[in-house]
Design an enzyme around this catalytic site. Structure first.
Site, PDB file in Angstrom:
ATOM      1  N   GLY A  69       1.135  -1.681   0.004  1.00  0.00           N
ATOM      2  CA  GLY A  69       0.043   0.376   0.323  1.00  0.00           C
ATOM      3  C   GLY A  69       1.023   1.041   0.173  1.00  0.00           C
ATOM      4  O   GLY A  69       0.732   2.177  -0.912  1.00  0.00           O
ATOM      5  N   ALA A  70       1.779   1.046   0.684  1.00  0.00           N
ATOM      6  CA  ALA A  70       2.761   1.939   0.619  1.00  0.00           C
ATOM      7  C   ALA A  70       4.489   1.543   1.726  1.00  0.00           C
ATOM      8  O   ALA A  70       3.894   1.136   1.920  1.00  0.00           O
ATOM      9  CB  ALA A  70       2.122   3.058   1.618  1.00  0.00           C
ATOM     10  N   MET A  71       4.794   2.647   1.166  1.00  0.00           N
ATOM     11  CA  MET A  71       6.330   2.158   2.124  1.00  0.00           C
ATOM     12  C   MET A  71       7.023   3.849   2.910  1.00  0.00           C
ATOM     13  O   MET A  71       6.752   4.548   1.890  1.00  0.00           O
ATOM     14  CB  MET A  71       6.988   1.958   0.541  1.00  0.00           C
ATOM     15  CG  MET A  71       8.538   1.418   1.495  1.00  0.00           C
ATOM     16  SD  MET A  71       8.522  -0.079   3.075  1.00  0.00           S
ATOM     17  CE  MET A  71       9.974   0.629   4.246  1.00  0.00           C
ATOM     18  N   GLU A 101       3.027   5.598   7.631  1.00  0.00           N
ATOM     19  CA  GLU A 101       3.698   6.098   7.220  1.00  0.00           C
ATOM     20  C   GLU A 101       4.556   7.127   7.817  1.00  0.00           C
ATOM     21  O   GLU A 101       6.011   6.927   8.216  1.00  0.00           O
ATOM     22  CB  GLU A 101       3.895   5.524   5.645  1.00  0.00           C
ATOM     23  CG  GLU A 101       2.964   5.019   4.702  1.00  0.00           C
ATOM     24  CD  GLU A 101       3.497   3.776   5.337  1.00  0.00           C
ATOM     25  OE1 GLU A 101       4.958   3.394   5.423  1.00  0.00           O
ATOM     26  OE2 GLU A 101       2.426   3.050   5.094  1.00  0.00           O
TER      27      GLU A 101
END
Length: 946
Positions: free
Chosen positions: A340-342, A377
């Protein structure tokens, strides 16, 4: 796959194409950075023989030896990719570069081990602090799954001492969404573009340059990127200035140098080369930029993310009392991204659906998801980046914290959503399902059990994220939120720019407890929650006042109790350190009073009662459900259904908890019931139970549908965020169970949209449900129209709604063709392939098709998606949800036999869990089918809902 020095066919071709350019580039790099690797190094005088024998061979495990500690890297990368391709452009996905890592030798050795994977290392040199070259005896790429490059020197490095390892290398950028990879997308509707992006977590920095690729091997990174003219290069730090222009072999290149990073782990490195535009603002000390495709920036799709990022950042700085330590924060929406995100420090990468929002097209739920992912995040900038777990076995210290803290961030972005209550649904109830399996795993596994990349990848699951968050929520409630935050602050300050394990966390929380005159023993209480898997069920007998615990799976020795008696709430610590039963007067009901334990579900356990108390609670729900707290109405339903599955109570008692729902319109209890009834649907939608079950659901949902009907017919939504969720449930349940007024509404609205897509009057919140139910009753012509609209859609959130809806068809041949599309990245992007297959598997018409497809295509799927975090595990989990027959169990066992762990990769545990779940399903269906059928048949006649 064997490890070593190799060049694939594709890379060989690419290398041939760019040979002249590459040679020129190397020469330019030598000139620019004064790297004299072509000169014959001076030969030092012979050294005396070693007096102490040194161990030979590879390390005893797959971990780096601790005798060498990196301090800083200087990394130069040159991707040769063209962002635009014309008829005369020879596109190439090759890259080259060099890296110099300075490290300390803390124990004398003649061996250097670094990680290196899928790289062609073309030069290598080891020097001491004075620049003297140490002779290399041999170098070996170990073929043992470690990804180690072993360098043996002719002389031993002294301790203490400082040395440097220089390597030059070549590699290939694939579209595998790991390491340094290529992403392709459309600009201005029909112009093909390419970009370079990276994803290092957990173990793919080694695919970009040789390095000490473990989280505790932190260092400072000096990054320089050489990239095509007209492109922008991004990394973790700010650029030192404008790119330097350099002519190399008749072509113009940019050279972008970045300021040194903070001391950080290799998995947090990030690189992007693109032609994106930014949306930029400044928050106090930090320049915040949100990057996306130029047309998305121009249309304002990054505005929402940009607007909330500073507020969330400010909230975290206030809570943690540590400022965000970098001078810039870049966020970028990537067309192709596996997760999904990093949380890369200073350059956070996202899927477009997790960052870009368009008013009038994206739903409220899309907006809330974007806020949640950003909050997650940004939480990582402290939990994970500033303070990092020592080893992957404590990954929950990163992900559990980020999940828990993100609720605070989302609340800052929009307090009206009241998302803190939704944690019970989103995390606690969902992870209970996994943690009730014998194939679950502890939050903190043993280090020796987590070594290979596949074993590390398997930890990125709901136990790590959701159970981690749930246990932290319970602990915060136990010692008080203020004390919890106080402990977090000292924990972060003490370990900033370093590494920690869960014992370090307990130590700081205990200090906070002690300084506030508390008596709680944090480590003692939390030991079993982190070191053992599973959770307890607490059984309370309100007649005798006895309380006991049993292991829903494994041993637990403590719990935290919150209790409500009649209309009075009591909250106090209560440690149960034995199995029991133990008599306690607080658990004894007076007269006809009922007792409700675990108010607001702060404890990570289930609660069972004596039959009399269950009946009193059910009567209270029927008489005046609002007297029971909202979260607990959902908890009672969820506990009852799962206790019934574990044979603590009768299945009819669980079903009886849903009767009162015809009088409740709140989201949490309805969603709890629907998720549990979904299990009944999965088990029985291919049997005679399904008809009476549909009739019951149709009857129960009619009042809920009627409650929202005016909004639905006018394509509007209620103000309350949870009411918006309830409206979607009303439509989805009513239409899927053939409530006439719902199906007629969907047919009409869907037909209008098919005929006039420009004036789409369907509210963004309602589109997913209406598109899906519309496709379910439509034919090939409508499917093809929706497929074309999916291909033409430029807004990622709308594209996802259409992709899901296409899986709702009841035509088997259409679903079979749709499955084949998942193998073609031009039709379904690689990052969406697994979820598309799972969507089809959720459709009863597509379940067997999806399973057959996965079996027949496993070799391709495992090769293409085996490196992605969670992909193979979520795929196996998704396509086997309905399995409940001996034949399906045998198919799973045969599949396991045919595919050993090295081909299952991150799907190994998921397959074991699927087998265990299927065995339980077979037994449950056999024992409960007739009872369930009789119960549904015995319910009052349904209303017609006309």
């Amino acid at each position: 796959m064997s490890q070593g020095i190799f060049i694939s066919k594709a890379l060989a071709v690419a290398t041939a194409v760019v040979t002249l350019s590459a040679v020129g580039s190397v020469i330019a790099m030598i000139t620019l950075f004064q790297i004299q690797i072509d000169l014959r190094p001076p030969v030092p005088p012979p050294t005396p023989p070693l007096t102490t024998p040194e161990a030979t061979g590879p390390p005893p495990n797959l971990r780096l030896p601790t005798n060498l500690v990196p301090e800083e890297y200087k990394v130069f990368l040159q991707p040769y990719l063209y962002v635009e391709v014309t008829n005369v452009t020879n596109q190439t996905f090759a890259f080259s570069g060099n890296s110099t890592v300075k490290f300390h030798c803390v124990k004398a050795t003649s061996r250097i081990f670094v990680h290196c994977k899928d790289l062609n290392v073309t030069a290598m040199q080891v020097t001491d602090v004075n620049g003297t070259v140490l002779r290399i005896k041999e170098k070996t790429f170990l073929d043992d799954g470690s990804n180690f490059l072993e360098i043996v020197l002719r002389e031993r490095m002294k301790a203490p001492g400082t040395y440097s390892l220089y390597t030059a290398f070549e590699g290939e950028m694939l579209d595998d969404l790991a390491g340094l990879y290529v992403s392709q997308y459309q600009e201005n509707e029909d112009e093909k573009r390419f970009m370079v992006a990276s994803q290092m977590q957990p173990t793919d920095a080694r695919k970009v340059f040789p390095c000490f690729d473990e989280p505790a091997m932190k260092a400072v990174f000096h990054i320089t990127i050489i990239h095509r003219a007209g492109t922008t290069a991004l990394s973790n730090s700010k650029a030192t200035g404008s790119p330097i222009t350099e002519e190399i072999d008749g072509e113009t290149w940019y050279i972008t140098e970045f300021h040194p990073t903070k001391k950080m782990s290799t998995y947090l490195l990030a690189f992007v080369v693109c032609t994106f535009d930014p949306k930029e603002t400044t928050y106090l000390r930090t320049a915040i930029r949100t990057w996306a495709r130029p047309e998305a920036i121009e249309a304002g799709h990054a505005d929402y993310a940009q607007a909330i990022t500073g507020d969330i950042l400010a909230a975290y700085e206030k809570v943690f009392q540590i400022n965000y330590p970098l001078s810039k924060l870049d966020q970028i929406a990537l067309p192709d991204f596996a997760a999904g995100a990093m949380e890369n420090w200073g350059l956070i990468t996202y899927r477009e659906t997790a960052l870009l929002y368009e008013e009038g097209v994206s739903s409220t739920f899309n907006q809330q998801w974007i806020a949640t992912v950003i909050a997650h995040e940004l939480a990582h900038q402290w939990f994970g980046n500033l303070v990092t777990m020592k080893w992957w076995n404590d990954l929950w210290l990163n992900e559990g914290f980020a999940t828990y803290i993100s609720y605070l961030g989302v609340d800052k972005a929009n307090p009206t959503w009241n998302t803190k209550d939704l944690m019970v649904l989103n995390d606690i109830q969902s992870v209970f399902q996994v943690d009730a399996l014998a194939t679950s795993h502890p939050l903190s596994s043993r280090e020796e059990d987590v070594q290979t990349p596949a074993e590390i990848g398997q930890l990125f699951d709901s136990i790590t994220y959701s159970k981690g968050a749930a246990v932290l929520r319970m602990l915060s409630d136990y010692i008080s939120d203020d004390v919890f935050i106080e402990g977090l602050r000292t924990y972060l300050k003490a370990h900033e720019y370093g590494n920690a394990d869960y014992k370090d966390l307990w130590s700081h929380l205990q200090q906070a407890v002690d300084s506030n005159q508390g008596r709680q023993k944090v480590a003692e209480v939390m030991k079993t929650w982190t070191e053992q898997m599973g959770y307890p069920v607490i059984t309370i007998n309100t007649t005798t006042g006895t309380v006991a615990q049993q292991h829903f799976l494994l041993n637990q020795t403590s719990h935290y109790k919150v209790m409500k008696t009649g209309g009075k709430v009591e909250k106090e610590p209560d440690l149960l350190t034995v199995k029991g039963p133990v008599s306690k007067t607080i658990y004894k009901a007076q007269g006809d009073d009922w007792i409700l334990a675990n108010v607001n579900c702060t404890g990570y356990f289930r609660v069972n009662y004596n039959p009399e108390n269950w009946q009193r609670l059910l009567q209270q729900l029927n008489d005046s459900h609002s007297d029971i707290p909202l979260i607990n109405r959902g908890q009672l339903i969820d506990d009852a259904f799962n206790l019934a599955r574990a044979k603590y109570i009768n299945v009819t008692l669980a079903l009886n908890t849903t009767k009162y729902l015809s009088n409740d319109v709140e989201y949490i209890p309805w969603e709890s019931a629907l998720r549990n009834l979904d299990y009944f649907i999965l088990m029985f939608d291919r049997s005679e139970v399904y008809g009476p079950m549909k009739a019951y659901l149709r009857n129960q949902v009619t009042p809920l549908y009627d409650y929202f009907e005016n909004d639905t017919l006018s394509s509007t939504v209620p103000t309350s965020y949870t009411a918006q969720h309830s409206q979607i449930n009303a439509i989805s349940v009513a239409c899927s169970n053939d409530l006439p007024k719902c199906t007629e509404m969907v047919k009409r609205v869907f037909a209008e949209w098919i005929d006039d897509p420009v004036n789409n009057t369907i509210h963004p919140n309602l589109r997913s449900a209406i598109y899906c139910n519309g496709i379910a009753t439509a034919g090939e012509e409508e499917w093809e129209i929706v497929w074309q609209r999916y291909q033409d859609a430029t807004i990622a959130t709308e594209k996802d709604k259409l992709r899901y809806a296409l899986s709702c068809s009841k035509d088997i041949w259409i679903l079979s063709r749709y499955l084949s599309y998942t193998l073609d990245p031009d039709k379904i992007r690689k990052m969406d392939a697994v979820s598309t297959i799972n969507y089809i598997a959720r459709n009863v018409a597509g379940q067997s098709l999806a399973w057959d497809f996965v079996q027949s295509q496993w070799s391709y799927i495992s090769e293409e998606y085996g490196g992605g975090i969670m992909s193979l595990g979520s795929l196996i989990d998704g396509v086997t949800q309905r399995f409940s027959t001996e034949f399906e169990l045998q198919q799973l066992r045969q599949f396991q036999k045919e595919h050993p762990e090295d081909t299952l990769s991150s799907g190994t545990r998921a397959l074991q869990q699927a087998i265990e779940r299927t065995q339980a399903n077979i037994k449950w269906v056999k024992e409960n089918k007739q009872t369930v059928l009789d119960w549904f048949r015995g319910q009052p006649a349904e209303s017609q809902g006309l």
